[in-house]
Design an enzyme around this catalytic site. Structure first.
Site, PDB file in Angstrom:
ATOM      1  N   ASP A   1     -86.197  39.384  70.187  1.00  0.00           N
ATOM      2  CA  ASP A   1     -86.884  39.426  68.886  1.00  0.00           C
ATOM      3  C   ASP A   1     -85.841  39.825  67.846  1.00  0.00           C
ATOM      4  O   ASP A   1     -84.697  40.158  68.189  1.00  0.00           O
ATOM      5  CB  ASP A   1     -88.053  40.449  68.915  1.00  0.00           C
ATOM      6  CG  ASP A   1     -89.176  40.059  67.949  1.00  0.00           C
ATOM      7  OD1 ASP A   1     -88.876  39.922  66.741  1.00  0.00           O
ATOM      8  OD2 ASP A   1     -90.321  39.890  68.387  1.00  0.00           O
ATOM      9  N   ILE A   2     -86.257  39.800  66.559  1.00  0.00           N
ATOM     10  CA  ILE A   2     -85.406  40.416  65.538  1.00  0.00           C
ATOM     11  C   ILE A   2     -85.890  41.823  65.226  1.00  0.00           C
ATOM     12  O   ILE A   2     -85.240  42.554  64.497  1.00  0.00           O
ATOM     13  CB  ILE A   2     -85.367  39.639  64.186  1.00  0.00           C
ATOM     14  CG1 ILE A   2     -86.740  39.096  63.830  1.00  0.00           C
ATOM     15  CG2 ILE A   2     -84.293  38.609  64.166  1.00  0.00           C
ATOM     16  CD1 ILE A   2     -86.819  38.574  62.414  1.00  0.00           C
TER      17      ILE A   2
ATOM     18  N   SER B   1     -95.607  33.942  61.921  1.00  0.00           N
ATOM     19  CA  SER B   1     -96.908  33.606  62.525  1.00  0.00           C
ATOM     20  C   SER B   1     -98.017  33.419  61.496  1.00  0.00           C
ATOM     21  O   SER B   1     -99.188  33.310  61.871  1.00  0.00           O
ATOM     22  CB  SER B   1     -97.298  34.696  63.526  1.00  0.00           C
ATOM     23  OG  SER B   1     -97.444  35.938  62.859  1.00  0.00           O
TER      24      SER B   1
ATOM     25  N   HIS C   1    -103.567  25.747  63.529  1.00  0.00           N
ATOM     26  CA  HIS C   1    -103.359  25.294  62.147  1.00  0.00           C
ATOM     27  C   HIS C   1    -102.631  23.949  62.064  1.00  0.00           C
ATOM     28  O   HIS C   1    -102.460  23.424  60.960  1.00  0.00           O
ATOM     29  CB  HIS C   1    -102.684  26.399  61.336  1.00  0.00           C
ATOM     30  CG  HIS C   1    -103.584  27.593  61.201  1.00  0.00           C
ATOM     31  ND1 HIS C   1    -104.688  27.601  60.382  1.00  0.00           N
ATOM     32  CD2 HIS C   1    -103.594  28.783  61.864  1.00  0.00           C
ATOM     33  CE1 HIS C   1    -105.336  28.753  60.517  1.00  0.00           C
ATOM     34  NE2 HIS C   1    -104.688  29.486  61.417  1.00  0.00           N
TER      35      HIS C   1
ATOM     36  N   TYR D   1     -97.011  26.614  57.105  1.00  0.00           N
ATOM     37  CA  TYR D   1     -96.929  27.205  58.446  1.00  0.00           C
ATOM     38  C   TYR D   1     -97.400  26.199  59.497  1.00  0.00           C
ATOM     39  O   TYR D   1     -96.720  25.957  60.506  1.00  0.00           O
ATOM     40  CB  TYR D   1     -97.776  28.477  58.485  1.00  0.00           C
ATOM     41  CG  TYR D   1     -98.106  28.991  59.862  1.00  0.00           C
ATOM     42  CD1 TYR D   1     -97.127  29.525  60.689  1.00  0.00           C
ATOM     43  CD2 TYR D   1     -99.421  28.941  60.348  1.00  0.00           C
ATOM     44  CE1 TYR D   1     -97.446  30.002  61.949  1.00  0.00           C
ATOM     45  CE2 TYR D   1     -99.748  29.420  61.598  1.00  0.00           C
ATOM     46  CZ  TYR D   1     -98.754  29.950  62.400  1.00  0.00           C
ATOM     47  OH  TYR D   1     -99.068  30.411  63.660  1.00  0.00           O
TER      48      TYR D   1
ATOM     49  N   LYS E   1     -95.465  24.124  62.779  1.00  0.00           N
ATOM     50  CA  LYS E   1     -95.924  24.018  64.168  1.00  0.00           C
ATOM     51  C   LYS E   1     -96.036  22.545  64.587  1.00  0.00           C
ATOM     52  O   LYS E   1     -95.788  22.198  65.742  1.00  0.00           O
ATOM     53  CB  LYS E   1     -97.258  24.744  64.348  1.00  0.00           C
ATOM     54  CG  LYS E   1     -97.171  26.264  64.135  1.00  0.00           C
ATOM     55  CD  LYS E   1     -96.293  26.942  65.176  1.00  0.00           C
ATOM     56  CE  LYS E   1     -96.323  28.461  65.066  1.00  0.00           C
ATOM     57  NZ  LYS E   1     -95.478  29.137  66.067  1.00  0.00           N
TER      58      LYS E   1
ATOM     59  N   SER F   1    -107.330  32.330  67.730  1.00  0.00           N
ATOM     60  CA  SER F   1    -107.121  33.658  67.132  1.00  0.00           C
ATOM     61  C   SER F   1    -107.029  34.660  68.266  1.00  0.00           C
ATOM     62  O   SER F   1    -108.055  35.041  68.839  1.00  0.00           O
ATOM     63  CB  SER F   1    -108.287  34.027  66.211  1.00  0.00           C
ATOM     64  OG  SER F   1    -108.500  33.024  65.238  1.00  0.00           O
ATOM     65  N   SER F   2    -105.813  35.070  68.590  1.00  0.00           N
ATOM     66  CA  SER F   2    -105.638  35.945  69.742  1.00  0.00           C
ATOM     67  C   SER F   2    -105.312  37.354  69.285  1.00  0.00           C
ATOM     68  O   SER F   2    -104.170  37.672  68.907  1.00  0.00           O
ATOM     69  CB  SER F   2    -104.548  35.406  70.676  1.00  0.00           C
ATOM     70  OG  SER F   2    -104.640  36.054  71.924  1.00  0.00           O
TER      71      SER F   2
END
Ligand code: NAI
Ligand code: 15L
Length: 277
Positions: A42-43, A83, A121, A144, A148, A173-174
């Site tokens: 990750d950053i 995200s 999306h 966004y 994707k 939607s998690s």
């Protein structure tokens, strides 16, 4: 599926991008059961690495760093990136350049399978009255969502040209729980998310697959029949949360675009060029 584990686990080394994020944090524990070593990246801060983990702070837009990060891994779960909707320049670096860097590194290092966190999306401008499957045309609801779509197309190209398999997870939607009426339709529990990733990594041949990441909710906009070969059987449902949002059933208020289209409030955003604009 690569079988290079020394201990009998299915994988020798898995790479998880976005490991410091909401879903990455949920998945880290499960990956320990599936691979001898898990490279978490990750950053943002990754917390303490477990004994089987190799932590890498890498910006996905840094081509050389991504190339090094991918060396020696058998498969990748790619959750990293922005995200939500965001200025184009930021999305360009994290989601477009970053995903390209990852696939190029996978090609050069011979990685055979990627699980790509796409999003609902990509089809967010389909009306809530439609039921979509894997062949529904892209109708992104935001920049966004467009990024994707790029990831889905890029992975299609890398499969057709180079044979790198990808499962694109069009995640609904998690979160821990649904946060509004729309999420009663789009909810994917963490447990079902982990199971979907497991199916995506372990199914023998996946080619280039598209599956909606959604729990067994009472109402649905998505039909996963064409991804049935993955064997994904959600165990959870948003039903237990239905009484929290009684005033606004999912199809109510159809004059409001945020209720008319599957992407919800994402359809009301406006393109932003650069940070602060
Ligand atoms: P999140 O925002 O919590 O995690 C994303 C992670 O990616 C963050 O830790 C962030 O630091 C990292 N990241 C951002 N830019 C980066 C860069 N340039 N280089 C390296 N790392 C970078 O999001 P969440 O909820 O964990 O989602 C994971 C993935 O699933 C994302 O790709 C998201 O678009 C996708 N998704 C998630 C949904 C959900 O409901 N949680 C729904 C649909 C898609
Ligand atoms: C997404 O793609 C986002 O990553 C997540 O934060 C939620 O907004 C989700 O979609 C959603 O549609 O609820």
């Amino acid at each position: 599926m690569t079988q290079t584990s020394l201990s009998g686990k299915p994988f020798g080394r898995l790479l998880l991008t976005g490991a410091g994020g909401n879903l990455g944090r949920q998945l880290r524990g499960a990956l320990a059961e599936w691979a001898d070593a898990v490279r978490v990246s990750d950053i943002t801060a990754l917390g303490e690495a477990a004994a089987h983990e190799e932590a890498r702070l890498v910006d996905l837009s840094d081509r050389e760093a991504v190339m090094q990060m991918v060396e020696g891994v058998d498969a990748i779960v790619h959750l990293g990136g922005i995200s939500v909707d965001a200025p184009f320049d930021d999305l360009l670096e994290a989601n477009i350049r970053g995903t390209y860097n990852l696939y190029e590194a996978a090609r050069k290092h011979g990685v055979k399978r990627i699980v790509f966190a796409s999003s609902n999306h990509v089809t967010g401008f389909h009306p809530v009255t439609s039921v979509l499957d894997a062949d529904a045309p892209h109708r992104p609801d935001s920049l966004y969502g467009v990024t994707k779509c790029f990831g889905e197309s890029l992975s299609r190209y890398y499969y057709d040209r180079f044979g790198i398999e990808t499962v694109c997870l069009r995640i609904g939607s998690s979160f821990e729980e649904p946060k509004n009426a729309r999420m009663l339709v789009t909810f994917l529990s963490y447990r079902d998310f982990i199971e979907l990733v497991r199916c995506s990594l372990f199914t023998n041949r996946v080619g280039h697959a598209i599956v909606y990441g959604v729990s067994d909710n009472p109402a649905s906009w998505w039909n996963n029949t064409k991804a049935g070969f993955l064997g994904f059987r959600p165990r959870d449902s948003s039903a237990a949360f239905a009484d929290r949002f009684p005033a606004s059933a999912p199809n109510a208020g159809l004059a409001d675009p945020a209720h008319q289209f599957q992407g919800g409030p994402f359809v009301l955003g406006e393109p932003m060029q650069g940070a602060g604009q």
